[in-house]
Design an enzyme around this catalytic site. Structure first.
Site, PDB file in Angstrom:
ATOM      1  N   ILE A 288       0.826  -1.211   0.000  1.00 28.39           N
ATOM      2  CA  ILE A 288       0.000   0.000   0.000  1.00 28.39           C
ATOM      3  C   ILE A 288       0.863   1.266   0.000  1.00 28.39           C
ATOM      4  O   ILE A 288       0.399   2.337  -0.391  1.00 28.39           O
ATOM      5  CB  ILE A 288      -0.958  -0.019   1.220  1.00 28.39           C
TER       6      ILE A 288
ATOM      7  N   VAL B  22       4.008  -5.727  10.395  1.00 29.65           N
ATOM      8  CA  VAL B  22       2.896  -6.683  10.312  1.00 29.65           C
ATOM      9  C   VAL B  22       3.433  -8.055  10.703  1.00 29.65           C
ATOM     10  O   VAL B  22       4.367  -8.574  10.069  1.00 29.65           O
ATOM     11  CB  VAL B  22       2.281  -6.722   8.900  1.00 29.65           C
TER      12      VAL B  22
ATOM     13  N   HIS C 211       6.227 -12.039   5.566  1.00 30.22           N
ATOM     14  CA  HIS C 211       6.040 -11.592   4.179  1.00 30.22           C
ATOM     15  C   HIS C 211       7.389 -11.266   3.577  1.00 30.22           C
ATOM     16  O   HIS C 211       8.215 -10.621   4.203  1.00 30.22           O
ATOM     17  CB  HIS C 211       5.115 -10.376   4.112  1.00 30.22           C
TER      18      HIS C 211
ATOM     19  N   HIS D 229       9.215  -8.977   0.973  1.00 33.76           N
ATOM     20  CA  HIS D 229       9.088  -7.787   0.134  1.00 33.76           C
ATOM     21  C   HIS D 229       9.838  -8.074  -1.170  1.00 33.76           C
ATOM     22  O   HIS D 229      11.016  -8.463  -1.124  1.00 33.76           O
ATOM     23  CB  HIS D 229       9.758  -6.577   0.794  1.00 33.76           C
TER      24      HIS D 229
HETATM   25  P1  5GP Z   1       7.098  -4.850   7.471  1.00 31.90           P
HETATM   26  O1  5GP Z   1       7.519  -3.509   8.000  1.00 31.90           O
HETATM   27  O2  5GP Z   1       6.255  -5.599   8.477  1.00 31.90           O
HETATM   28  O3  5GP Z   1       8.244  -5.661   6.928  1.00 31.90           O
HETATM   29  O4  5GP Z   1       6.204  -4.549   6.207  1.00 31.90           O
HETATM   30  C1  5GP Z   1       4.832  -4.329   6.292  1.00 31.90           C
HETATM   31  C2  5GP Z   1       4.401  -3.774   4.949  1.00 31.90           C
HETATM   32  O5  5GP Z   1       2.996  -3.869   4.851  1.00 31.90           O
HETATM   33  C3  5GP Z   1       4.756  -2.295   4.761  1.00 31.90           C
HETATM   34  O6  5GP Z   1       5.590  -2.138   3.614  1.00 31.90           O
HETATM   35  C4  5GP Z   1       3.398  -1.623   4.602  1.00 31.90           C
HETATM   36  O7  5GP Z   1       3.409  -0.551   3.667  1.00 31.90           O
HETATM   37  C5  5GP Z   1       2.514  -2.761   4.156  1.00 31.90           C
HETATM   38  N1  5GP Z   1       1.114  -2.608   4.526  1.00 31.90           N
HETATM   39  C6  5GP Z   1       0.627  -2.224   5.739  1.00 31.90           C
HETATM   40  N2  5GP Z   1      -0.712  -2.189   5.714  1.00 31.90           N
HETATM   41  C7  5GP Z   1      -1.075  -2.570   4.456  1.00 31.90           C
HETATM   42  C8  5GP Z   1      -2.363  -2.722   3.818  1.00 31.90           C
HETATM   43  O8  5GP Z   1      -3.423  -2.538   4.406  1.00 31.90           O
HETATM   44  N3  5GP Z   1      -2.348  -3.129   2.516  1.00 31.90           N
HETATM   45  C9  5GP Z   1      -1.187  -3.368   1.837  1.00 31.90           C
HETATM   46  N4  5GP Z   1      -1.287  -3.746   0.555  1.00 31.90           N
HETATM   47  N5  5GP Z   1       0.037  -3.229   2.405  1.00 31.90           N
HETATM   48  C10 5GP Z   1       0.078  -2.832   3.705  1.00 31.90           C
END
Ligand code: 5GP
Ligand code: ZN
Length: 114
Positions: free
Chosen positions: A31, A96, A100, A102
């Site tokens: 997002i 999150v 996942h 990236h």
């Molecule tokens: P992390 O920081 O956990 O490695 O990455 C979490 C990712 O999830 C971030 O890049 C953030 O932009 C993405 N993200 C958070 N909320 C949402 C959402 O509601 N939809 C989508 N598509 N991505 C999200």
């Protein structure tokens, strides 16, 4: 996990911009993209962090990378190159808590990461 954002995407109650899906994994556009291609690849089963990956998840974790490769093909960045990153816990900036990958590409990346 009822209160997990990414589990809600797997269940279909929140609808992301899906790039690729099969029986085990889901890939959708971030997002808040940090590159022209920024796709998240998740297992459909809930695993909170890398620290929670168990030996019997070995095939599933491999499938995340196979899906990342497919995403790169779909977005046409396989040859130009891309980065695959998974953050674990606070110091890595994990936001999150459902693992996942990236998949980032479409521009020159720098190293080391911040
Ligand atoms: P992390 O920081 O956990 O490695 O990455 C979490 C990712 O999830 C971030 O890049 C953030 O932009 C993405 N993200 C958070 N909320 C949402 C959402 O509601 N939809 C989508 N598509 N991505 C999200
Ligand atoms: Zn989850």
């Amino acid at each position: 996990m009822a209160d997990c954002l990414f589990c809600k995407m797997v269940a279909g109650s929140i609808k992301p911009d899906i790039v690729y899906e099969d029986a085990d994994v889901l890939a959708f556009r971030d997002i808040n993209p940090q590159a022209p291609t920024h796709v998240l690849v998740i297992p459909k089963d809930h695993i909170a962090t890398i620290n929670d990956i168990a030996p019997d998840h070995d095939a599933l974790v491999g499938k995340l990378f196979l899906a990342a490769k497919k995403v790169a093909d779909i977005d046409g960045i396989a040859t130009s190159g891309y980065r695959v990153v998974m953050n674990c816990n606070r110091h890595a900036g994990q936001e999150v808590y459902h693992i996942h990958l990236h998949v980032l590409g479409g521009r020159q990346m720098s190293w080391p990461p911040g």
